[in-house]
Scaffold this active site. Structure first.
Site, PDB file in Angstrom:
ATOM      1  NE  ARG A 240      -4.485  -1.046   0.376  1.00 45.43           N
ATOM      2  CZ  ARG A 240      -4.635  -2.193  -0.451  1.00 45.43           C
ATOM      3  NH1 ARG A 240      -3.476  -2.670  -1.528  1.00 45.43           N
ATOM      4  NH2 ARG A 240      -5.777  -2.941  -0.419  1.00 45.43           N
ATOM      5  CD  GLU A 269      -3.426   3.086  -5.497  1.00 42.68           C
ATOM      6  OE1 GLU A 269      -4.196   1.959  -5.983  1.00 42.68           O
ATOM      7  OE2 GLU A 269      -2.327   2.857  -5.009  1.00 42.68           O
ATOM      8  CG  HIS A 287      -3.595  -0.808  -6.874  1.00 45.38           C
ATOM      9  ND1 HIS A 287      -4.017  -0.179  -5.739  1.00 45.38           N
ATOM     10  CD2 HIS A 287      -3.711  -2.186  -6.626  1.00 45.38           C
ATOM     11  CE1 HIS A 287      -4.164  -1.296  -4.941  1.00 45.38           C
ATOM     12  NE2 HIS A 287      -3.851  -2.501  -5.423  1.00 45.38           N
TER      13      HIS A 287
HETATM   14  C1  DGY Z   1      -6.403  -5.899  -2.355  1.00 46.51           C
HETATM   15  O1  DGY Z   1      -7.194  -6.873  -2.707  1.00 46.51           O
HETATM   16  O2  DGY Z   1      -6.154  -5.448  -1.215  1.00 46.51           O
HETATM   17  C2  DGY Z   1      -5.273  -5.458  -3.679  1.00 46.51           C
HETATM   18  O3  DGY Z   1      -4.946  -4.214  -3.410  1.00 46.51           O
HETATM   19  C3  DGY Z   1      -6.295  -5.233  -4.726  1.00 46.51           C
HETATM   20  O4  DGY Z   1      -5.163  -5.434  -5.956  1.00 46.51           O
END
Ligand code: DGY
Length: 321
Positions: A240, A269, A287
């Site tokens: 993240r 983002e 992402h």
């Molecule tokens: C999640 O599932 O948390 C991911 O970041 C999606 O790609």
């Protein structure tokens, strides 16, 4: 005959997932994939039994308090659940499920792409082709950093961290890791444990960030810790954005303290810190960690497994609150 539960779905989902939703529930779908505000989600969920949100939906304590009383379960289409205030859900008696496991391989694959792409200057190389500025092969042109045989530090050795380690072993990398708890020897597979992240950092030619976002992990990669990395280290983040202090990372990329970075996730983002765009040694993806057809289907099916279990009065396969 019992009426099927009504589910408010905040984003357009893969066709196979929406087909299963239509078969087993009375869903309110989002065919236009409009990004709802929190107020629109709260209003849209009126009269629904369940909410199926995505990481793009912020369901904080205030939103939880305002959700219709009919909402009894939230099945997020994601493994990460920092966008949901799970404590507020617990207080209101709303059950929350997520989708761990099914996106491990896809995300670890993207981490390898970032490691290689950052180390070998892939985006600059590709740019020279696209802009027709590739003059010719040269013994000293476009030199990257060798990855095979180097040391990889993994911050957060959960499912995805371990899957990155597994792939990195095929590149003869020596694995170092920091995790809240040490893994059993069978799972460590020779990886070197560091009880403190700071002890690991000097051993990282490459660093992969794989810990979830939390008050403890956010801001992990700051100027102080970047200084502990070897000069010319390479950092990748598939976890993240908030785990990284953007200003500190950009300064280290610009000064050459870090040779390169590979990023798939960002604070704020898609409105990322614009300085990343001009950092030539940053390899940037939007992402894409879980973005394969197979994985997005599996995530949707896992979210529906959570709903199925809830409405059948059974334990959720993946419950976080
Ligand atoms: C999640 O599932 O948390 C991911 O970041 C999606 O790609």
């Amino acid at each position: 005959m019992q009426t099927k539960p009504r589910v408010f779905v905040t984003r357009k989902l893969p066709a196979a997932v929406e087909a299963r939703l239509e078969r087993d529930y009375r869903p309110i779908l989002n065919a236009q994939d409009k990004l709802y505000s929190t107020a629109e989600t709260i209003a849209g969920a009126a009269g629904c039994d369940a909410l199926l949100p995505c990481p793009t939906d912020k369901i904080d304590a205030d939103a939880v308090a305002k959700l219709p009383a009919s909402i009894r379960v939230i099945a997020t289409f994601s493994v990460g659940y920092e966008h949901i205030d799970v404590n507020a859900c617990k207080t209101r008696g709303i059950v929350v499920g997520n989708t761990p496991g099914v996106l491990t391989d896809a995300t670890a694959d993207i981490a390898m792409l970032l490691l290689l792409g950052a180390a070998r200057g892939a985006s600059n190389g590709e740019q020279t082709i696209r802009t027709n500025t590739w003059s010719i092969w040269g013994p000293t042109s476009m030199l990257g950093t060798h990855m095979t045989g180097k040391r990889l530090g993994i911050y957060g050795m959960g499912r995805i961290g371990q899957a990155v380690a597994k792939r990195a072993r095929a590149f003869d990398m020596t694995i170092h890791y920091h995790n809240r708890t040490r893994l059993p020897a069978g799972e460590e597979q020779g990886a070197i444990f560091h009880a403190k992240a700071e002890e690991m950092l000097p051993h990282c030619d490459f660093l992969s960030i794989n810990a979830p976002s939390s008050p403890e992990t956010n801001g992990f990669l700051n100027a102080r810790r970047i200084a502990m990395l070897p000069d010319g280290a390479i950092v990748v983040n598939t976890a993240r954005g908030p785990l990284v202090d953007d200003e500190a990372l950009i300064a280290a990329l610009n000064s050459g303290k870090l040779a390169a970075a590979g990023l798939d996730v960002y604070t704020g983002e898609p409105n990322i810190n614009p300085a990343y765009r001009s950092a030539k040694n940053a390899f940037l993806l939007p992402h894409l960690g879980s973005a394969t057809v197979e994985t997005r289907n599996a995530m949707g099916f896992r979210a529906l497994d959570n709903l199925d279990a809830f409405f059948a009065g059974k334990p959720l396969p993946s419950r976080v609150a």
